[in-house]
Design a protein around this motif. Structure first.
Motif, short mmCIF file in Angstrom:
data_model
loop_
_atom_site.label_atom_id
_atom_site.label_comp_id
_atom_site.label_asym_id
_atom_site.label_seq_id
_atom_site.Cartn_x
_atom_site.Cartn_y
_atom_site.Cartn_z
N VAL A 183 -6.26 2.37 0.78
CA VAL A 183 -6.77 1.03 0.51
C VAL A 183 -7.56 0.53 1.72
O VAL A 183 -7.09 0.64 2.85
CB VAL A 183 -5.62 0.04 0.21
N GLU A 184 -8.74 0.01 1.43
CA GLU A 184 -9.57 -0.61 2.46
C GLU A 184 -10.15 -1.88 1.87
O GLU A 184 -10.79 -1.81 0.80
CB GLU A 184 -10.72 0.35 2.81
N SER A 185 -9.95 -3.00 2.54
CA SER A 185 -10.45 -4.29 2.03
C SER A 185 -10.11 -4.49 0.56
O SER A 185 -10.96 -4.89 -0.24
CB SER A 185 -11.97 -4.41 2.21
N GLU A 186 -8.88 -4.20 0.22
CA GLU A 186 -8.37 -4.41 -1.14
C GLU A 186 -9.06 -3.57 -2.21
O GLU A 186 -9.03 -3.91 -3.40
CB GLU A 186 -8.38 -5.90 -1.51
N HIS A 187 -9.68 -2.46 -1.80
CA HIS A 187 -10.18 -1.50 -2.77
C HIS A 187 -9.68 -0.12 -2.40
O HIS A 187 -9.50 0.18 -1.21
CB HIS A 187 -11.71 -1.50 -2.81
N VAL A 188 -9.50 0.71 -3.41
CA VAL A 188 -9.09 2.08 -3.15
C VAL A 188 -10.35 2.89 -2.86
O VAL A 188 -11.30 2.87 -3.63
CB VAL A 188 -8.33 2.67 -4.36
N VAL A 189 -10.35 3.56 -1.72
CA VAL A 189 -11.51 4.37 -1.33
C VAL A 189 -11.04 5.77 -0.94
O VAL A 189 -9.86 6.02 -0.76
CB VAL A 189 -12.26 3.74 -0.12
N ASN A 197 0.81 -1.23 0.00
CA ASN A 197 0.00 0.00 0.00
C ASN A 197 0.84 1.27 0.00
O ASN A 197 0.33 2.37 0.26
CB ASN A 197 -1.01 0.00 1.16
N ARG A 198 2.12 1.11 -0.29
CA ARG A 198 3.01 2.27 -0.47
C ARG A 198 3.71 2.14 -1.81
O ARG A 198 4.77 2.72 -2.02
CB ARG A 198 4.06 2.29 0.65
N HIS A 199 3.15 1.38 -2.72
CA HIS A 199 3.85 0.98 -3.93
C HIS A 199 2.86 0.95 -5.10
O HIS A 199 1.88 0.21 -5.07
CB HIS A 199 4.46 -0.40 -3.69
N ALA A 240 1.52 -9.15 -5.23
CA ALA A 240 2.50 -10.13 -5.71
C ALA A 240 2.14 -10.67 -7.10
O ALA A 240 3.02 -10.89 -7.93
CB ALA A 240 2.64 -11.26 -4.70
N ALA A 241 0.87 -10.86 -7.36
CA ALA A 241 0.46 -11.31 -8.70
C ALA A 241 0.66 -10.14 -9.66
O ALA A 241 0.25 -9.01 -9.38
CB ALA A 241 -0.99 -11.75 -8.69
N VAL A 242 1.30 -10.41 -10.78
CA VAL A 242 1.70 -9.34 -11.68
C VAL A 242 0.49 -8.57 -12.24
O VAL A 242 -0.55 -9.15 -12.53
CB VAL A 242 2.61 -9.91 -12.80
N ASP A 243 0.63 -7.25 -12.33
CA ASP A 243 -0.41 -6.38 -12.88
C ASP A 243 -1.77 -6.59 -12.20
O ASP A 243 -2.82 -6.61 -12.87
CB ASP A 243 -0.53 -6.55 -14.41
N SER A 244 -1.72 -6.77 -10.89
CA SER A 244 -2.98 -6.83 -10.15
C SER A 244 -2.81 -6.01 -8.88
O SER A 244 -1.69 -5.69 -8.48
CB SER A 244 -3.32 -8.28 -9.79
N GLY A 245 -3.94 -5.69 -8.27
CA GLY A 245 -3.91 -4.90 -7.04
C GLY A 245 -4.93 -3.79 -7.13
O GLY A 245 -5.41 -3.45 -8.22
#
Ligand code: GAR
Length: 210
Positions: free
Chosen positions: A192-198, A103-105, A142-147
């Protein structure tokens, strides 16, 4: 201002867009360090021109990914980097590195994720016959092009486009999108909250039609 480290592997045109944006006194981030895993690339020249510290950490000099990343991490931490931006950085990173910058990347990818993850993006967009593509800035996982997605821009595919003409059109959007997305993150307007940007209404910040 947040101290930002930028990881590059080549041309550095997205790095240039960040450098230019950060010149603005009200921009919430400053580029503290640029690291390339490839020596003698244009992006390093761009940073030097702008008076930004640069380091080459050549992955070929290390026996393992872990050894490479340990030195990378040390350089970033040593420079007081608080936020990390991949800008055309073409190395996979291990789960351990990714979790230490969680969450800093940020990363930029030249498609509308989750469509067309991975390499040779524009070729595959053309092969698929897609009529709209674009670019995405997302937090790195870690999974490429995801997040979690910070911001996206849509770009039309034109009849007769080649990989080069399409890449150039998307790149123009990238150069607007990345400074915008970094501003949202560095200023704390989104998180980021629960894997979503809010943090802000989608329409105001996260979607752009350039
Ligand atoms: C950009 O189009 C960027 O989105 C892409 O590489 C190019 C780098 O250009 N990144 C990826 O494909 C990462 N998966 P630049 O060095 O001129 O910024």
């Amino acid at each position: 201002k947040k101290r930002v480290g930028v990881l590059i592997s080549g041309r550095g045109s997205n790095l240039q867009a960040l450098i230019d944006a950060a010149r603005s006194p009200d921009y919430p981030a400053e580029i503290a360090l640029v690291i390339s895993n490839v020596p003698d690339v244009q992006g390093l020249e761009r940073a030097e021109q702008a008076g930004i510290a640069t380091t080459v950490i050549n992955h070929r000099d290390f026996p393992t990914r872990q050894a490479f990343e340990a030195v990378l991490d040390e350089a970033l931490t040593g420079a007081g980097v608080e936020l990390l931006c991949n800008a055309g950085f073409m190395r996979l990173l291990t789960e351990s590195f990714v979790s230490s910058w969680l969450n800093r990347h940020l990363n930029i990818h030249p498609s509308l994720l989750p469509a067309f993850q991975g390499l040779h993006t524009h070729t595959r967009v053309l092969e698929a016959g897609a009529t709209i593509t674009g670019c995405t800035v997302h937090f790195v996982r870690a999974a490429v092009d995801s997040g979690p997605i910070v911001a996206q821009a849509a770009v039309p595919v034109h009849p007769g486009d080649t990989e080069d003409t399409l890449a150039a059109r998307v790149l123009q959007a990238e150069h607007r999108l990345y400074p915008h997305a970094l501003r949202l993150v560095a200023s704390g307007q989104v998180h980021v909250e629960s894997e979503h940007v809010v943090g802000m209404p989608q329409a105001e910040g996260q979607t752009a039609l350039f």
